[in-house]
Design an enzyme around this catalytic site. Structure first.
Site, mmCIF file in Angstrom:
data_model
loop_
_atom_site.group_PDB
_atom_site.id
_atom_site.type_symbol
_atom_site.label_atom_id
_atom_site.label_comp_id
_atom_site.label_asym_id
_atom_site.label_seq_id
_atom_site.Cartn_x
_atom_site.Cartn_y
_atom_site.Cartn_z
ATOM 1 N N ASN A 130 2.858 -15.159 5.583
ATOM 2 C CA ASN A 130 4.563 -15.170 5.076
ATOM 3 C C ASN A 130 5.422 -14.152 5.854
ATOM 4 O OD1 ASN A 130 6.624 -15.561 3.493
ATOM 5 N ND2 ASN A 130 6.037 -14.563 1.550
ATOM 6 N N TRP A 131 6.042 -15.076 6.810
ATOM 7 C CA TRP A 131 6.816 -14.254 7.726
ATOM 8 C C TRP A 131 8.195 -13.326 6.956
ATOM 9 C CZ3 TRP A 131 7.170 -17.159 13.092
ATOM 10 C CH2 TRP A 131 5.807 -17.009 13.526
ATOM 11 N N LYS A 132 8.551 -13.941 5.954
ATOM 12 C CA LYS A 132 9.563 -13.617 5.150
ATOM 13 C C LYS A 132 10.983 -13.918 6.109
ATOM 14 C CE LYS A 132 7.286 -10.600 2.252
ATOM 15 N NZ LYS A 132 6.908 -9.267 1.242
ATOM 16 N N HIS B 88 7.997 -16.927 -5.433
ATOM 17 C CA HIS B 88 7.633 -15.465 -4.813
ATOM 18 C C HIS B 88 8.450 -14.454 -5.503
ATOM 19 C CE1 HIS B 88 7.688 -12.224 -1.975
ATOM 20 N NE2 HIS B 88 6.412 -12.870 -1.602
ATOM 21 N N GLU C 88 0.116 -12.167 -6.998
ATOM 22 C CA GLU C 88 0.549 -11.042 -6.241
ATOM 23 C C GLU C 88 1.375 -10.011 -7.177
ATOM 24 O OE1 GLU C 88 1.706 -12.468 -1.867
ATOM 25 O OE2 GLU C 88 3.398 -12.683 -3.201
ATOM 26 N N SER D 139 0.382 -5.990 0.330
ATOM 27 C CA SER D 139 -0.292 -5.362 1.236
ATOM 28 C C SER D 139 -1.500 -5.446 1.743
ATOM 29 C CB SER D 139 -0.043 -3.739 0.458
ATOM 30 O OG SER D 139 0.892 -3.390 0.166
ATOM 31 N N GLY E 261 1.921 -10.766 4.019
ATOM 32 C CA GLY E 261 3.393 -10.587 4.455
ATOM 33 C C GLY E 261 3.556 -9.690 5.465
ATOM 34 N N GLY E 262 3.799 -8.590 5.385
ATOM 35 C CA GLY E 262 4.194 -7.424 6.668
ATOM 36 C C GLY E 262 3.142 -7.584 7.570
HETATM 37 P P1 PGA Z 1 3.109 -7.906 1.712
HETATM 38 O O1 PGA Z 1 3.789 -9.243 1.237
HETATM 39 O O2 PGA Z 1 1.704 -8.501 2.503
HETATM 40 O O3 PGA Z 1 4.067 -7.296 3.049
HETATM 41 O O4 PGA Z 1 2.539 -7.248 0.669
HETATM 42 C C1 PGA Z 1 3.136 -10.211 0.494
HETATM 43 C C2 PGA Z 1 4.147 -11.164 0.068
HETATM 44 O O5 PGA Z 1 5.041 -10.655 -0.193
HETATM 45 O O6 PGA Z 1 4.009 -12.350 -0.108
#
Ligand code: PGA
Length: 244
Positions: free
Chosen positions: A8-10, A89, A158, A204, A225-226
């Site tokens: 999930n590149w956001k 999300h 999540e 995370s 994500g990150g």
């Molecule tokens: P994160 O994000 O891995 O940076 O915590 C996960 C997400 O928001 O889907």
């Protein structure tokens, strides 16, 4: 079943050049590692890169393993050929105020359009009746859906407090995530007659903890994500999933 890695590149990377570079590194890595057929990769870029990313996922080592995913149910999702879509999300639920009704409507639309929804559920904190919060979110999210429809969804547990963009975020532990998935599963058995939902974990995820989550039979994959836009970290996660 193959484990799923959802990237999930956001809103990243900042430029299309950086996005191309990231994809090139992933492709190169997939060519190098053994057993890349042991997992499936879903890349969810920001909508502004959709049309450029879509053809690149059909090239080289990406072609066999990778699918395009969207970060939200929008009209463009269908025209670019996305196969997966993230629904509900926590950024949309809590930062943009998306209601359970809207999440539910988007979820139904995604299924009508033949997409695979990745439905995010998670409590905001572990204080008070967090199990009750999770159970009622599950009921409201899937309201009016048949057992068959609910079973087609991938459920990403999540916990909001574990998502890296939140201050003081800490990853959940696999044991505690599995316990929370049990709360969701009990609710789905009770309210929707669905006894074997498919769960992913997100919050995370990093090279330090990915193996522990992926090793659990109750967890079919991770939503990253990150770490999915940090090339070296993401390559490590892809190597880890081949060893599970
Ligand atoms: P994160 O994000 O891995 O940076 O915590 C996960 C997400 O928001 O889907």
């Amino acid at each position: 079943m193959k484990k799923l890695i959802i990237a999930n590149w956001k809103d990243h990377p900042e430029t299309w050049g950086q996005a191309q570079e990231l994809l090139a590194r992933i492709e190169e890595h997939l060519r190098m590692i053994d057993h890349a057929d042991r997992f499936e990769l879903v890349i969810c870029p920001p909508a502004r890169y959709f049309s450029e990313v879509a053809p690149l996922l059909k090239e080289g080592a990406l072609a066999d393993i990778t699918q395009l995913g969207a970060q939200d149910m929008t009209p463009e999702v269908l025209s670019v050929g996305a196969r997966y879509v993230i629904i509900g999300h926590s950024d949309r639920r809590w930062k943009l105020g998306e209601s359970d009704e809207t999440v539910n409507a988007k979820l139904k639309t995604s299924l009508e359009q033949g997409l695979v929804p990745i439905v995010c559920l998670g409590e905001r904190s572990r204080t008070g009746d967090w199990q009750g919060e999770l159970a009622s979110q599950a009921v409201a999210t899937f309201r009016g859906m048949t057992p068959g429809q609910v079973s087609q969804c991938l459920i990403a547990y999540e916990p909001v407090w574990a998502i890296s963009t939140n201050p003081d975020a800490v990853p959940d532990t696999p044991a505690s995530a599995v316990q929370a998935m049990g709360v969701i599963r009990d609710t789905l058995v009770d309210q929707f007659d669905v006894s074997h939902p498919t769960f992913l974990y997100g919050g995370s995820v990093s090279p330090d903890n990915a193996a522990d989550f992926l090793a659990r039979p109750e967890i079919s994959g991770v939503l990253v994500g990150g770490a999915s836009v940090r090339s070296a970290d993401f390559q490590k996660i892809l190597t880890i999933v081949t060893t599970i």
